[in-house]
Scaffold this motif. Structure first.
Motif, mmCIF file in Angstrom:
data_model
loop_
_atom_site.group_PDB
_atom_site.id
_atom_site.type_symbol
_atom_site.label_atom_id
_atom_site.label_comp_id
_atom_site.label_asym_id
_atom_site.label_seq_id
_atom_site.Cartn_x
_atom_site.Cartn_y
_atom_site.Cartn_z
ATOM 1 N N GLY A 1 0.799 -1.221 0.000
ATOM 2 C CA GLY A 1 0.000 0.000 0.000
ATOM 3 C C GLY A 1 0.828 1.265 0.000
ATOM 4 N N THR B 1 3.529 1.055 -8.080
ATOM 5 C CA THR B 1 3.434 2.250 -8.914
ATOM 6 C C THR B 1 4.805 2.914 -9.054
ATOM 7 O OG1 THR B 1 1.278 2.561 -7.866
ATOM 8 C CG2 THR B 1 2.070 4.343 -9.246
ATOM 9 N N LYS C 1 7.011 3.841 -12.348
ATOM 10 C CA LYS C 1 7.476 5.212 -12.595
ATOM 11 C C LYS C 1 8.987 5.245 -12.816
ATOM 12 C CE LYS C 1 4.029 7.614 -9.653
ATOM 13 N NZ LYS C 1 3.865 8.182 -8.290
ATOM 14 N N LYS D 1 3.081 9.886 -2.407
ATOM 15 C CA LYS D 1 1.833 10.531 -1.993
ATOM 16 C C LYS D 1 2.063 11.895 -1.335
ATOM 17 C CE LYS D 1 0.086 5.858 -1.412
ATOM 18 N NZ LYS D 1 -0.738 4.909 -0.709
#
Ligand code: GDP
Length: 298
Positions: free
Chosen positions: A108, A113, A117, A252
């Motif tokens: 999480g 991701t 990237k 984030k």
């Protein structure tokens, strides 16, 4: 005589200038410093970084009646001073190729991701990239990584759910070497709730890698979710113990009020910060720019 008075006048002018400097400049009061320190702690910079910044500011002179802007600038400069030494992009430099980059982090955190990237970033730099799906514990993790690999057009080495991650990594290094791949990015399981097993699993991956190339893994990048605030620091502590960590990527940072944890991490651990995640899209990985980040935080 006139000459004598002329001399005194100059002396007097110089003295006035110096005195003017003293009255127009001042240090921040203890109350002001307390308030700044509290504000920094509330912004997730943590007590250590906050105390360090307070200490540095207490030695600085400000214009009397210094406004918010100049105090903010001073705070930003102190934050930048903490961040600058750790800003270090992840570079493909290993020889012989491939450079093996192990990516670790709790589920999480944005690990999958971030791998996509990074792969995309290396592609843009004209490097050949390959992924290895070493998180065999979650079927979804393998599938998700495969979707990304397909989307950006990089090869992926994967095995069955529940397969042995070390054997996938072994196969991946072989394939990457044969195909002249520059960077092999390895996903790993993030189940920290089972620390012993995770530790054994990562140790086995390291052993296998080491047999193929004593320098590998060249990087062990810990992915941290900024929205976890101070808990992210605890994760650094644990992963350092479980896996060894050579650098950080914090994700984030878009839309969280807890980005100050980046400063806390830099101050406390001094680990290189390679990049930051600012969104869910493939090009939402930014180089870590200490001056920009410090201005945004302060
Ligand atoms: P993993 O379980 O650690 O592999 O995490 P994922 O890569 O699946 O990411 C978990 C969730 O966080 C997904 O919904 C991602 O789109 C999202 N995510 C990852 N990085 C970022 C980021 O930098 N910003 C934002 N807003 N979301 C992110």
């Amino acid at each position: 005589s006139d000459r004598l008075f002329g001399g005194f006048r100059k002396t007097s002018e110089r003295l006035s200038e110096n005195l003017a400097g003293i009255v127009s400049q001042t240090r921040l009061s203890d109350d002001q410093l307390d308030e700044i320190e509290d504000a920094l702690i509330l912004s997730d910079l943590g007590p250590r970084a906050a105390a360090r910044i307070r200490e540095r500011l207490s030695g600085e002179r400000f214009e009397r009646g210094a406004d918010e802007v100049s105090i903010k600038q001073a705070v930003a400069e102190e934050i930048a001073a903490i961040l600058r030494p750790v800003a270090k992009p992840l570079e493909v430099v290993a020889f012989p190729r491939p450079q093996v980059i192990l990516v670790i982090g709790v589920n999480g955190s944005g690990k999958t991701t971030t791998i996509a990237k990074l792969a995309h970033l290396f592609q843009e730099q004209d490097y050949g990239v390959m992924l290895a799906a070493g998180d065999t514990f979650r079927a979804a993790a393998i599938g998700q990584l495969a979707v990304w690999a397909d989307r950006i057009g990089v090869p992926i080495v994967r095995g069955p759910e529940g397969g042995d991650p070390a054997s996938i990594v072994f196969d991946a290094v072989k394939a990457a070497t044969q195909q002249g791949i520059d960077a092999l990015i390895v996903d790993t399981a993030g189940r920290l709730q089972n620390k012993r097993e995770l530790m054994d699993e990562l140790a086995k991956i390291r052993r296998v890698l080491g047999r193929l190339n004593p320098e590998a893994p060249h990087d062990v990048v810990l992915v941290l979710d900024a929205t976890n605030g101070q808990n992210a620091l605890q994760q650094i502590e644990t992963f350092k113990e479980v896996a060894g960590v050579t650098g950080l990527i914090m994700t984030k940072l878009d839309g969280t009020a807890r980005g100050g944890v980046l400063v806390a991490a830099a101050e406390q651990y001094g680990l290189p910060i390679h990049a930051i995640g600012v969104g869910e899209k493939i090009d939402d990985l930014r180089p870590f720019d200490p001056d920009l980040v410090s201005r945004v935080i302060a």
